[in-house]
Design a protein around this motif. Structure first.
Motif, PDB file in Angstrom:
ATOM      1  N   PHE A 228       0.817  -1.219   0.000  1.00 49.05           N
ATOM      2  CA  PHE A 228       0.000   0.000   0.000  1.00 49.05           C
ATOM      3  C   PHE A 228       0.849   1.267   0.000  1.00 49.05           C
ATOM      4  O   PHE A 228       0.374   2.330   0.370  1.00 49.05           O
ATOM      5  CB  PHE A 228      -0.952   0.011   1.198  1.00 49.05           C
ATOM      6  CG  PHE A 228      -0.286  -0.135   2.536  1.00 49.05           C
ATOM      7  CD1 PHE A 228       0.239   0.963   3.194  1.00 49.05           C
ATOM      8  CD2 PHE A 228      -0.188  -1.363   3.145  1.00 49.05           C
ATOM      9  CE1 PHE A 228       0.849   0.849   4.425  1.00 49.05           C
ATOM     10  CE2 PHE A 228       0.411  -1.499   4.377  1.00 49.05           C
ATOM     11  CZ  PHE A 228       0.936  -0.392   5.026  1.00 49.05           C
ATOM     12  N   ILE A 229       2.092   1.149  -0.440  1.00 54.50           N
ATOM     13  CA  ILE A 229       2.982   2.303  -0.446  1.00 54.50           C
ATOM     14  C   ILE A 229       2.483   3.396  -1.387  1.00 54.50           C
ATOM     15  O   ILE A 229       2.597   4.598  -1.088  1.00 54.50           O
ATOM     16  CB  ILE A 229       4.428   1.869  -0.809  1.00 54.50           C
ATOM     17  CG1 ILE A 229       5.400   3.034  -0.684  1.00 54.50           C
ATOM     18  CG2 ILE A 229       4.489   1.262  -2.199  1.00 54.50           C
ATOM     19  CD1 ILE A 229       5.639   3.469   0.729  1.00 54.50           C
ATOM     20  N   LEU A 230       1.888   3.007  -2.520  1.00 55.62           N
ATOM     21  CA  LEU A 230       1.384   4.017  -3.455  1.00 55.62           C
ATOM     22  C   LEU A 230       0.189   4.759  -2.878  1.00 55.62           C
ATOM     23  O   LEU A 230       0.051   5.973  -3.042  1.00 55.62           O
ATOM     24  CB  LEU A 230       1.014   3.358  -4.783  1.00 55.62           C
ATOM     25  CG  LEU A 230       2.181   2.862  -5.638  1.00 55.62           C
ATOM     26  CD1 LEU A 230       1.670   2.230  -6.922  1.00 55.62           C
ATOM     27  CD2 LEU A 230       3.146   3.994  -5.967  1.00 55.62           C
ATOM     28  N   ARG A 231      -0.695   4.039  -2.187  1.00 55.14           N
ATOM     29  CA  ARG A 231      -1.842   4.704  -1.547  1.00 55.14           C
ATOM     30  C   ARG A 231      -1.362   5.647  -0.449  1.00 55.14           C
ATOM     31  O   ARG A 231      -1.874   6.758  -0.298  1.00 55.14           O
ATOM     32  CB  ARG A 231      -2.794   3.661  -0.972  1.00 55.14           C
ATOM     33  CG  ARG A 231      -3.973   4.288  -0.238  1.00 55.14           C
ATOM     34  CD  ARG A 231      -5.048   3.306   0.096  1.00 55.14           C
ATOM     35  NE  ARG A 231      -6.112   3.943   0.846  1.00 55.14           N
ATOM     36  CZ  ARG A 231      -7.266   3.362   1.156  1.00 55.14           C
ATOM     37  NH1 ARG A 231      -7.496   2.112   0.765  1.00 55.14           N
ATOM     38  NH2 ARG A 231      -8.180   4.001   1.855  1.00 55.14           N
ATOM     39  N   PHE A 232      -0.400   5.212   0.335  1.00 55.87           N
ATOM     40  CA  PHE A 232       0.162   6.061   1.375  1.00 55.87           C
ATOM     41  C   PHE A 232       0.754   7.329   0.769  1.00 55.87           C
ATOM     42  O   PHE A 232       0.561   8.433   1.291  1.00 55.87           O
ATOM     43  CB  PHE A 232       1.226   5.294   2.150  1.00 55.87           C
ATOM     44  CG  PHE A 232       1.935   6.114   3.197  1.00 55.87           C
ATOM     45  CD1 PHE A 232       1.384   6.273   4.454  1.00 55.87           C
ATOM     46  CD2 PHE A 232       3.147   6.735   2.918  1.00 55.87           C
ATOM     47  CE1 PHE A 232       2.027   7.029   5.423  1.00 55.87           C
ATOM     48  CE2 PHE A 232       3.795   7.500   3.869  1.00 55.87           C
ATOM     49  CZ  PHE A 232       3.236   7.644   5.129  1.00 55.87           C
ATOM     50  N   ALA A 233       1.496   7.160  -0.323  1.00 57.53           N
ATOM     51  CA  ALA A 233       2.120   8.313  -0.967  1.00 57.53           C
ATOM     52  C   ALA A 233       1.071   9.313  -1.435  1.00 57.53           C
ATOM     53  O   ALA A 233       1.254  10.532  -1.302  1.00 57.53           O
ATOM     54  CB  ALA A 233       2.979   7.849  -2.136  1.00 57.53           C
ATOM     55  N   LYS A 234      -0.045   8.831  -1.959  1.00 60.07           N
ATOM     56  CA  LYS A 234      -1.079   9.717  -2.478  1.00 60.07           C
ATOM     57  C   LYS A 234      -1.857  10.399  -1.355  1.00 60.07           C
ATOM     58  O   LYS A 234      -2.089  11.608  -1.385  1.00 60.07           O
ATOM     59  CB  LYS A 234      -2.036   8.939  -3.384  1.00 60.07           C
ATOM     60  CG  LYS A 234      -3.085   9.815  -4.066  1.00 60.07           C
ATOM     61  CD  LYS A 234      -3.884   9.017  -5.077  1.00 60.07           C
ATOM     62  CE  LYS A 234      -4.943   9.870  -5.753  1.00 60.07           C
ATOM     63  NZ  LYS A 234      -4.351  11.004  -6.487  1.00 60.07           N
ATOM     64  N   GLU A 235      -2.270   9.618  -0.353  1.00 55.73           N
ATOM     65  CA  GLU A 235      -3.140  10.145   0.684  1.00 55.73           C
ATOM     66  C   GLU A 235      -2.390  10.912   1.760  1.00 55.73           C
ATOM     67  O   GLU A 235      -2.911  11.894   2.302  1.00 55.73           O
ATOM     68  CB  GLU A 235      -3.933   8.999   1.327  1.00 55.73           C
ATOM     69  CG  GLU A 235      -4.900   8.315   0.367  1.00 55.73           C
ATOM     70  CD  GLU A 235      -5.692   7.211   1.050  1.00 55.73           C
ATOM     71  OE1 GLU A 235      -5.454   6.952   2.250  1.00 55.73           O
ATOM     72  OE2 GLU A 235      -6.550   6.607   0.375  1.00 55.73           O
ATOM     73  N   LEU A 237       1.202  11.813   1.588  1.00 53.46           N
ATOM     74  CA  LEU A 237       2.286  12.658   1.109  1.00 53.46           C
ATOM     75  C   LEU A 237       1.867  13.567  -0.039  1.00 53.46           C
ATOM     76  O   LEU A 237       2.626  14.465  -0.432  1.00 53.46           O
ATOM     77  CB  LEU A 237       3.473  11.792   0.659  1.00 53.46           C
ATOM     78  CG  LEU A 237       4.023  10.806   1.695  1.00 53.46           C
ATOM     79  CD1 LEU A 237       5.163   9.993   1.100  1.00 53.46           C
ATOM     80  CD2 LEU A 237       4.480  11.528   2.952  1.00 53.46           C
ATOM     81  N   GLY A 238       0.688  13.320  -0.589  1.00 53.07           N
ATOM     82  CA  GLY A 238       0.196  14.144  -1.690  1.00 53.07           C
ATOM     83  C   GLY A 238       0.933  13.923  -2.987  1.00 53.07           C
ATOM     84  O   GLY A 238       1.034  14.843  -3.813  1.00 53.07           O
ATOM     85  N   LEU A 239       1.445  12.720  -3.214  1.00 51.85           N
ATOM     86  CA  LEU A 239       2.219  12.419  -4.415  1.00 51.85           C
ATOM     87  C   LEU A 239       1.448  11.470  -5.323  1.00 51.85           C
ATOM     88  O   LEU A 239       0.932  10.452  -4.870  1.00 51.85           O
ATOM     89  CB  LEU A 239       3.558  11.779  -4.050  1.00 51.85           C
ATOM     90  CG  LEU A 239       4.555  12.630  -3.266  1.00 51.85           C
ATOM     91  CD1 LEU A 239       5.787  11.800  -2.939  1.00 51.85           C
ATOM     92  CD2 LEU A 239       4.947  13.871  -4.049  1.00 51.85           C
TER      93      LEU A 239
END
Length: 388
Positions: A228-235, A237-239
């Motif tokens: 879930f690293i991509l979801r974490f980055a989006k939600e 970190l705003g990336l």
């Protein structure tokens, strides 16, 4: 050119052919399970996603839990023979895939293929250490690991790109590649890994237990956040994925680019500082990620992460090269690879539980604690001079 390589010139040509064969097999394996089956299995085989994804799970478990035995076979039976068997089994799997319209047949093929591939990594890493130039063992193992990594991406992206439009063409490409691998393996059929001279000195088996924390922890900690690293980055970190991918590319490029320097440091001054320092930098990275760093901080964290990984990889390989017994090394490497595989297998499930129970930042903090614990454990062990 040869003077910059960590492997001796004698036997290098055979080693590079084996490295190419294993890399190609890794690319075919990844292309088959991750690139082809999602597009091929539902429409052409009538298999549900739960069925064909389970084939990959069975394949991984079969390979992972048989690596100790696989390492033994690579040394005793002959690495040329075992890699030929693995190549042939992979070819049979691909040829029978159009007939595997029931789950048990696909699962059986996947398991058999995994069992035969269990000999590849223990055998190749053992060979890399055996033909290393004295004083360059850490670099020899690190370079071998790194040279195998790109094939996974080639198989996934290359076959996936074709399979989404023409799945049958993608399968044909995989079969063609596997035929080439099989012919390459057959040309190496009689090859045996050079065996060291046997000595009467006994190796204290209890020393092997001191490898286990690092073997498990260094794969378990990042696996906690892998799914879930991509979801974490989006939600958090705003990336967007492409921006986060750029940070990963920065860190990965720096890690691999620094390997000649970190590897040389380990070979010349020892693995102690590199291993402890690499784990410590990884602990700082995962801890800071949990607290919403700015974009500028993320760029610095990516750089520090690459530096930490380069040090820990070189340190770990130097640790193995200097302390593993020369006799039956492939067997012991296979056992340690099984422990590493358990970390990769268990990490996502534990990370999901931590996320659900304590929030999405919890797996990052847990990973940081694991890396910090590894840094402290090995700092204490090295301080006590346990390895002398």
């Amino acid at each position: 050119m040869f003077r910059y390589l960590p492997w001796a010139k004698e036997g290098l040509f055979v080693f590079l052919r084996l490295l190419l064969a294993v890399g190609l097999m890794e690319g075919v394996r990844t292309g088959f399970f991750a690139g082809l089956l999602p597009f091929y299995a539902p429409e052409h085989l009538g298999l549900a996603p739960a069925v064909f994804t389970l084939a990959f799970t069975f394949h991984q478990l079969a390979e992972n839990f048989s690596k100790t035995f696989g390492g033994l076979m690579a040394e005793k039976l002959g690495f040329g023979r075992t890699i030929t068997i693995a190549a042939f089994t992979g070819l049979v799997t691909l040829l029978l895939t159009p007939k595997a319209n029931v789950g048990w047949l696909l699962w059986g093929l996947a398991i058999l293929w995994g069992l035969t591939m269990s000999t590849l990594y223990p055998g190749l890493m053992t060979l890399a250490s055996r033909i290393a130039i004295p004083g360059r063992e850490a670099r020899a193992l690190s370079y071998t690991s790194v040279l195998l990594v790109p094939w996974t991406g080639v198989g996934l992206v290359g076959i996936g790109q074709v399979a989404q439009r023409e799945p049958e063409v993608a399968l044909t490409l995989l079969i063609t590649a596997q035929v080439i691998i099989f012919l390459l393996a057959v040309s190496l059929f009689s090859f045996h890994i050079p065996m060291p001279k046997r000595t009467r000195e006994t190796y204290p088996l209890k020393r092997l237990f001191l490898f286990l924390p690092a073997a498990f922890g260094q794969t378990f900690a990042p696996a906690l956040v892998s799914l879930f690293i991509l979801r974490f980055a989006k939600e958090e970190l705003g990336l967007e994925p492409i921006a986060f991918g750029g940070l990963l590319l920065l860190g990965g490029s720096l890690a691999f680019g620094l390997l000649p320097f970190t590897g040389r440091h380990v070979d010349k001054t020892g693995y102690h500082v590199a291993l402890v320092g690499g784990f410590f930098l990884s602990a700082l990275l995962m801890a800071r990620l949990a607290f919403n760093p700015s974009l500028g901080e993320l760029i610095l964290l990516a750089a520090f992460g690459g530096l930490g990984f380069s040090f820990s990889l070189s340190g770990w390989n130097g640790f193995l090269a200097k302390n593993l017994p020369h006799v039956n090394r492939a067997v012991i490497l296979g056992g340690l690879m099984t422990v590493e595989g358990l970390g990769i297998t268990l990490g996502p499930a534990v990370g999901g539980f931590l996320w659900q129970t304590f929030g999405i930042k919890a797996p990052f903090l847990a990973g940081s604690i694991i890396f910090l614990s590894l840094s402290l454990i090995y700092a204490f062990l090295f301080w006590r001079k346990r390895w002398k």
